[in-house]
Structure formats: structure tokens, C-alpha cells
Design an enzyme around this catalytic site. Structure first.
Site, short mmCIF file in Angstrom:
data_model
loop_
_atom_site.label_atom_id
_atom_site.label_comp_id
_atom_site.label_asym_id
_atom_site.label_seq_id
_atom_site.Cartn_x
_atom_site.Cartn_y
_atom_site.Cartn_z
CD GLU A 127 -18.65 22.36 15.86
OE1 GLU A 127 -18.66 21.21 15.35
OE2 GLU A 127 -17.65 23.11 15.80
CD GLU A 156 -14.21 23.76 5.01
OE1 GLU A 156 -15.15 23.33 4.32
OE2 GLU A 156 -14.26 23.80 6.25
CE LYS A 160 -14.03 18.98 11.89
NZ LYS A 160 -14.61 18.21 10.79
CE LYS A 197 -20.65 14.28 1.49
NZ LYS A 197 -19.54 14.62 0.62
N GLY A 250 -19.52 19.57 1.11
CA GLY A 250 -20.34 20.35 2.05
C GLY A 250 -20.56 21.78 1.59
NE ARG A 251 -14.64 23.73 0.24
CZ ARG A 251 -14.09 22.65 0.78
NH1 ARG A 251 -14.58 22.17 1.90
NH2 ARG A 251 -13.07 22.05 0.20
CG HIS A 302 -19.94 55.47 8.31
ND1 HIS A 302 -19.78 56.83 8.20
CD2 HIS A 302 -20.77 55.10 7.31
CE1 HIS A 302 -20.51 57.28 7.19
NE2 HIS A 302 -21.12 56.25 6.63
O1 F6P Z 1 -15.22 21.22 9.58
C1 F6P Z 1 -15.37 21.45 8.23
C2 F6P Z 1 -16.52 20.70 7.68
O2 F6P Z 1 -16.13 19.40 7.45
C3 F6P Z 1 -17.04 21.36 6.41
O3 F6P Z 1 -16.33 21.05 5.29
C4 F6P Z 1 -18.47 20.94 6.41
O4 F6P Z 1 -19.23 21.74 5.56
C5 F6P Z 1 -18.81 21.11 7.86
O5 F6P Z 1 -17.65 20.68 8.54
C6 F6P Z 1 -20.00 20.33 8.33
O6 F6P Z 1 -19.86 18.97 8.09
P1 F6P Z 1 -21.08 17.98 8.18
O7 F6P Z 1 -22.07 18.37 7.15
O8 F6P Z 1 -20.50 16.62 7.93
O9 F6P Z 1 -21.67 18.09 9.56
#
Ligand code: F6P
Length: 529
Positions: A209, A350, A493, A203, A264-265, A381
Site C-alpha cells: 500500500e 495483531e 499478502k 519500517k 511497527g505497532r 443510539h
Molecule cells: O501487515 C502488517 C504490518 O506488517 C504491520 O505489522 C505494520 O505495522 C504494517 O504492516 C506496516 O509495515 P511497514 O511499516 O513495514 O510498512
């Protein structure tokens, strides 16, 4: 909201918790009227709350609490597009993606339909093999790069719905989320750039990452093809930051927007769901949306005392604040739902892992507990011993699929039998008759919800996930917190940046002694290799 009214309801709830502390769940279950009020069905999803530790009186008090804090009006405000995400000054309109109960403006509705039309055209081209790679071959593998909300929902659903007949036509979909190189290296192993398509989903288009993985994917592609022009044919982007994404090299027609008002979520229903569409096809994706839409309509229109997400949220608050449950175990009894706990971890923790109210003032009550879980029957188990005889207080959500999809009915009957029995043991417990066998005692009396999906179809899982989303919203309202921001993740971060520079030998700024020691230790290990 009248402060003295809420205080008096809280007092009644506290008194009910004391009253119920001496009534075991096995006795609560004798009240058939109570049991009936705690069972609800919606589009093939049966929600059974009767194993929760409430009686009709406590339930009525909880419902009174929801009314007293104006939950229905706050729900209506969210659905109508009010800027309820105050700290980010945003609307919360993921329901508009389902094109149902949401009071989104006409322009939003048109935008949603237009983006979806473009997505479906792309999906149809890839699935029908009319989309060709730079050497004219059809796409066989899709690598989805994204993390958090830009990953968890798509991977959950691609796995959960792989058995649909329409999924058989899909290219193979791989997910890369972790910055750990093992993730992308294992996804790329054995693939040919001629037949591989990358979808980069972010987003913000600034998540570390995803940036690192997307750059690695880009280099992998260019090293093997030496063809910069071909890049546009093999990389799709999904983002709210179109400006940053266009610098990466996507073709304009291969960039799909995520609207600002989609968190995002809560975004799997948007362009973020592209791999789901690719896997199950557009028709089944429409069924997924239809299931979520049914949940939206139920949430918007049902009376509070019959409203599934409201009841789920009230019981969750009751378990946390009044019964002292420290965790929520999510226990799907179907391997296809193995990723559901991971998905719900982000959705619930979150959203509601907060210690400030919506005005930014610190709060002194408990909010979201730790959510964890895993697939039955394997967990039986491993950690179920602690659930049955440990000292922790917890609640559990069992998710069962009533109708099996495998040909082997015996397996499915055992799966169901175990899922139902585990909830039974957690509720009823066991008192050994023989005094010498007290070590066999199982306390029971743990609150649990059992959700039975008729079968694992797109519509049912759409409904289930939307119910969880609305539950999360209601919990936020009941706790008076903003469920739609996540400022807590920012600090780590920021802190990683100078540490990365130090590990790269580019920065020697001061750190606290513990951090300095770990950086030096790791630097030393890398020097000796
Ligand atoms: O680090 C948390 C977060 O901001 C989430 O809320 C989000 O879903 C995820 O990182 C990924 O963010 P993006 O879609 O901006 O890469």
C-alpha cells in the site's frame, strides 16, 4: 515455572469463576476493600477496575498466577533488551525510545538521542517556516503515507492533540494509508506541490500500500514540477530499510531510521511519530514521552498487585478464559479519541491474535478476543442495544476525559454523565418490578474498566498508550505467546500477488474455483466498461 503449580492455580481460577457466576456485580461492589484494591492513578490517568467481575479471592489467584509464570522476570528481560521476539530473533525495546526504565545499552541510548535531535531540527525548520519548498515557499500541507503501525498511532495523536495551543502553528497534516486511490486523491485535491511535503513511513519499505501510494505521490509531484532535483526537498522517508528507501530519491539528510528493535505497532515514539512532532511541537512530544516513561517506570517498579498493566492484563485473561467474553468494546467518550479503537485493534489483535505458543506449538485455549468500538454517545443510539440486551458476552473499556476543553460545559457534563451511566447500566442491569414488562430487563453483570484522564494532554495520552502496550505484553506472557510477530498477515499478502497479475491480464495460473470465479467476474466487469 512449575507446571503443577500453574495447573492448580488454573483449577482455583476455574472454581472461582463458578463461585462468582452466582454473584452479581452489584453485590461485588458492596465490598469497599475490594473496590479500593481495584482503583489506581498514574500521572493524571485514573484506572477504575471495580466494575470488573472479580472478588478479592479471584484477584489474589490471578496475581498468584502472574507470579507463578514469572511475569516480573519476563518483564525485566524485555526491558533489559533480551531477544524475546524469538520468531524474528529481535529485542523488543520500544521503551528505550522513552529513555526511562529500559535497560538499553549506552549505544542504543546515544542512537535514540541522535535520531531525535535530527527529527527535532527538521520539525523546528518546518514549523518555523525556515524549511522552504523548491520555489522558496513555506510548507503548508504535509501528507503522511504509511499503513498499520506506520499510520495508526500518528493519526490518532494528531487528532487527539489538535486542541493544544502548540498545534496551532502546525502545517495541515493529511494521512494516506489505503491502497484505494480515493485516499490519496482526496488528500492531494487542491494542494500545490510548491507547499506540500510528503513523509513516506514504512519500517520494511516493502509494504504494498505504501509503495503504491508513495509512487503515486512521486508521479503527482514530478508531473506538476517537472523537477527531479526538487523531489528531495519535498519527500522525507522514515524506515528501517535505508538501502531500498534511498533508491526512491530521498536525500540522505531527509531519511530517518526506525530501529530494528521497534515493532511497527509500538513505533509512534520513534521517527514514525514525525507527524505528531510536526503537529504538537517538540516540547509537547517530550511530554508525550514523559507520560509513557512514567508508565514504563510504574510497570518496571510497582508491586504486581498494584501494577496497572499487570492488573489490566490479568482481568483481560480472566474475562476471556474464565468468563467467556467474546469481544472487548473500546468506548471513548471524547471525539478527539475517536481513532483509539482502530489503534488498539492493531496493538491488541495483531499482537495477541495467536494460536501457537512461543515454541511454535499449537495451543488449545483462547487468546485475544475481537476488539472493536467507537465513540460515545453515538454508539448508544446504534449498538448499545445489543450490549445491554443481546446474548453476547463482552467486556468494555470506557475512556473518559474528566476536564473538558470546550467552553460549553453542559455538553461535557452530558458526555461524562452518559459515559458513567453506560458503565453503570452494564454493571447493575435492571430488573422490572412489573412482570408484564420483562422485555425491559437488562442483564447487567458485564465487566468493564473505566479510565478517566484528568484532561486530554500529551502526558496523559502518552501514559495511557504505554499502559495498553504493557498490558499487551503481559497478556502475551500469560498466554505464553509471542506478542511481537505477525506471521498471519503474510499469507494474504502473498495470495494477492497472482490475483493482481490475473486482474492485470498477465497471469493465467490456476486458482481455486471460488477465487477463479471472482477474478473472472471482476475482469468481465472491467471489460464491459
Ligand atoms: O501487515 C502488517 C504490518 O506488517 C504491520 O505489522 C505494520 O505495522 C504494517 O504492516 C506496516 O509495515 P511497514 O511499516 O513495514 O510498512
Amino acid at each position: 515455572m512449575n507446571v503443577s503449580d500453574t495447573a492448580s492455580i488454573q483449577d482455583s481460577l476455574a472454581a472461582s469463576a463458578v463461585r462468582l457466576s452466582s454473584i452479581h456485580s452489584r453485590d461485588l461492589l458492596r465490598d469497599t476493600v475490594r473496590n479500593g484494591a481495584l482503583k489506581h492513578t498514574l500521572v493524571g490517568c485514573h484506572f477504575d477496575f471495580s466494575r470488573q467481575r472479580v472478588d478479592l479471592q479471584a484477584l489474589a489467584e490471578l496475581i498468584k498466577f502472574a507470579k507463578c509464570i514469572d511475569l516480573p522476570a519476563k518483564r525485566d528481560a524485555m526491558l533489559a533488551g533480551a531477544r524475546i521476539n524469538r520468531s524474528e530473533n529481535r529485542e523488543v525495546l520500544h521503551t528505550a525510545l522513552r529513555q526511562g526504565a529500559a535497560g538499553a545499552s549506552a549505544s542504543i541510548k546515544i542512537e535514540v538521542a541522535q535520531i531525535k535531535r535530527r527529527l527535532y531540527e527538521c520539525v523546528k525548520a518546518i514549523r518555523s517556516c525556515s524549511w522552504r519548498g523548491y520555489t522558496g515557499k513555506a510548507i503548508r500541507d504535509v501528507i503522511h503515507i504509511g499503513i498499520g503501525g506506520s499510520h495508526l498511532g500518528p493519526e490518532l495523536l494528531v487528532n487527539a492533540l489538535a486542541h493544544l495551543p502548540s498545534s496551532k502553528k502546525a502545517p495541515k497534516i493529511h494521512f494516506v494509508a489505503n491502497v484505494d486511490a480515493q485516499d490519496i486523491n482526496s488528500a492531494l485535491r487542491g494542494l500545490s506541490p510548491e507547499t506540500t511535503l510528503f513523509i513516506v513511513v514504512s519500517k520494511s519499505f516493502s509494504t504494498l500500500e505504501t509503495q503504491v501510494n508513495a509512487n503515486t505521490a512521486r508521479s503527482w509531484f514530478l508531473e506538476r514540477t517537472g523537477n527531479l532535483n526538487a523531489l528531495g526537498q519535498h519527500f522525507l522517508g522514515v524506515t528501517n530499510n535505508l538501502a531500498a528507501a534511498s533508491e526512491f530519491g530521498f536525500r540522505k539528510e531527509n531519511l530517518f531510521p526506525i530501529q530494528d528493535w521497534v515493532g511497527g505497532r509500538f513505533s509512534l515514539w520513534s521517527a514514525v511519530g514525525l507527524p505528531i512532532m510536526l503537529k504538537i511541537g517538540c516540547q509537547a512530544f517530550e511530554q508525550l514521552l514523559a507520560g509513557a516513561r512514567a508508565a514504563d517506570e510504574h510497570f518496571a517498579q510497582s508491586k504486581i498487585d498494584r501494577n496497572i498493566p499487570v492488573l489490566a492484563a490479568l482481568l483481560a485473561i480472566w474475562n476471556t478464559s474464565h468468563l467467556g467474553c467474546d469481544s472487548l468494546a473500546v468506548l471513548p467518550y471524547d471525539k478527539r479519541l475517536a481513532l483509539l479503537p482502530d489503534y488498539l485493534q492493531q496493538l491488541e489483535m495483531e499482537s495477541n491474535g495467536k494460536s501457537f505458543d512461543i515454541n511454535g506449538d499449537p495451543i488449545d485455549y483462547r487468546t485475544m478476543q475481537v476488539l472493536w468500538g467507537g465513540c460515545g454517545t453515538n454508539g448508544q443510539h446504534a449498538y448499545h442495544q445489543l450490549l445491554h440486551q443481546g446474548t453476547s458476552k463482552f467486556a468494555a473499556d470506557f475512556i473518559l476525559v474528566g476536564k473538558g476543553d470546550t467552553k460549553n460545559n453542559e455538553h461535557h457534563r452530558w458526555l461524562l454523565a452518559n459515559g458513567i451511566a453506560q458503565g453503570q447500566a452494564m454493571t447493575l442491569g435492571y430488573i422490572p418490578i412489573n412482570q408484564a414488562e420483562q422485555f425491559k430487563r437488562v442483564r447487567g453483570n458485564h465487566p468493564s474498566t473505566t479510565i478517566v484522564l484528568n484532561s486530554l494532554r500529551a502526558e496523559q495520552i502518552g501514559c495511557l498508550l504505554a499502559i495498553y502496550e504493557h498490558k499487551v505484553f503481559c497478556q502475551g506472557v500469560l498466554w505464553n505467546i509471542n506478542s511481537f510477530d505477525q506471521w498471519g498477515v503474510e499469507l494474504g499478502k502473498q495470495m494477492a500477488l497472482p490475483i493482481f497479475a490475473q486482474l492485470s491480464g498477465e497471469d493465467a495460473s490456476t486458482q481455486d474455483p471460488a477465487t477463479r470465479h471472482l477474478v473472472d467476474h471482476c475482469l468481465g466487469l472491467n471489460r464491459t466498461e
